[in-house]
Design an enzyme around this catalytic site. Structure first.
Site, PDB file in Angstrom:
ATOM      1  CB  CYS A  74      -1.007  -0.002   1.154  1.00  0.00           C
ATOM      2  SG  CYS A  74      -0.307   0.158   2.805  1.00  0.00           S
TER       3      CYS A  74
HETATM    4  O1  LIG Z   1      -1.814   2.258   5.268  1.00  0.00           O
HETATM    5  C1  LIG Z   1      -2.512   2.599   4.321  1.00  0.00           C
HETATM    6  C2  LIG Z   1      -1.946   2.835   2.988  1.00  0.00           C
HETATM    7  O2  LIG Z   1      -0.767   3.568   3.015  1.00  0.00           O
HETATM    8  C3  LIG Z   1      -2.911   3.370   1.953  1.00  0.00           C
HETATM    9  O3  LIG Z   1      -2.352   3.064   0.724  1.00  0.00           O
HETATM   10  C4  LIG Z   1      -3.183   4.857   2.076  1.00  0.00           C
HETATM   11  O4  LIG Z   1      -3.839   5.122   3.295  1.00  0.00           O
HETATM   12  C5  LIG Z   1      -4.056   5.347   0.921  1.00  0.00           C
HETATM   13  O5  LIG Z   1      -5.269   4.699   1.017  1.00  0.00           O
HETATM   14  P1  LIG Z   1      -6.550   5.291   0.289  1.00  0.00           P
HETATM   15  O6  LIG Z   1      -6.249   5.173  -1.173  1.00  0.00           O
HETATM   16  O7  LIG Z   1      -7.646   4.394   0.760  1.00  0.00           O
HETATM   17  O8  LIG Z   1      -6.678   6.712   0.736  1.00  0.00           O
END
Ligand SMILES: O=C[C@H](O)[C@H](O)[C@H](O)COP(=O)(O)O
Length: 158
Positions: A74
């Site tokens: 992520c």
């Molecule tokens: O720990 C979470 C990760 O770094 C995610 O990739 C980050 O929070 C972005 O997530 P979203 O696209 O749901 O905002």
């Protein structure tokens, strides 16, 4: 040397919440090495997916034995590693450099590699994967600590 080895028949569950540049590099490298990829999350659907689901699904594949080990990605690498570690039997380690990856296998018997899609470049991903793949045995002096961790996982206490 790992560079000359291939791993036919070995299955790796690879999940990401988004299609970071490192995702392609990881999948390409593993395929070159003969691994069978089980895609999860954005790698499977081609669109962003929630990181808790990605971490959980990869964790389940590893814990059930459907995958030999897993990779979760992520933006930071933290969310997917936390989610994967909620699955009993999973030892996910966030490793954004090769020495950490080597230690995670050697001293923690980690079975899921977590990567940051923001930090890890293609070159660094290769270094990390080579260290991870080539470290096949635990350091026996850590066996007791790893057993304690497994008990904690099973029973919720040491
Ligand atoms: O720990 C979470 C990760 O770094 C995610 O990739 C980050 O929070 C972005 O997530 P979203 O696209 O749901 O905002």
């Amino acid at each position: 040397m790992v560079l000359n080895m291939t791993f036919p028949g070995k299955r790796v569950a690879v999940g990401s919440d988004d299609l970071y540049p490192v995702v392609n590099a990881v999948v390409r490298y593993l395929k070159e090495k003969g691994f069978e990829i089980i895609p999860v999350g954005a790698i499977k659907t081609g669109k962003p997916e929630p990181w808790p689901i990605v971490g959980y699904e990869v964790g389940e594949l590893v814990a059930s034995g459907k995958a030999d080990w897993g990779i979760v990605i992520c933006y930071t690498g933290t969310g997917v590693s936390i989610a994967a570690n909620k699955v009993r039997g999973v030892r996910a380690a966030l490793c954004n450099d090769a020495e950490t990856a080597r230690g995670a296998r050697l001293w923690n018997n980690a079975n899921v590699l977590a990567l940051s899609g923001r930090l890890v470049t293609e070159y660094v991903a290769k270094e990390i994967l080579e260290a991870w793949i080539s470290t096949t045995k635990i350091d026996e002096s850590e066996a007791r600590n790893i057993e304690m961790l497994e008990k904690l996982d099973r029973e919720g206490k040491i």
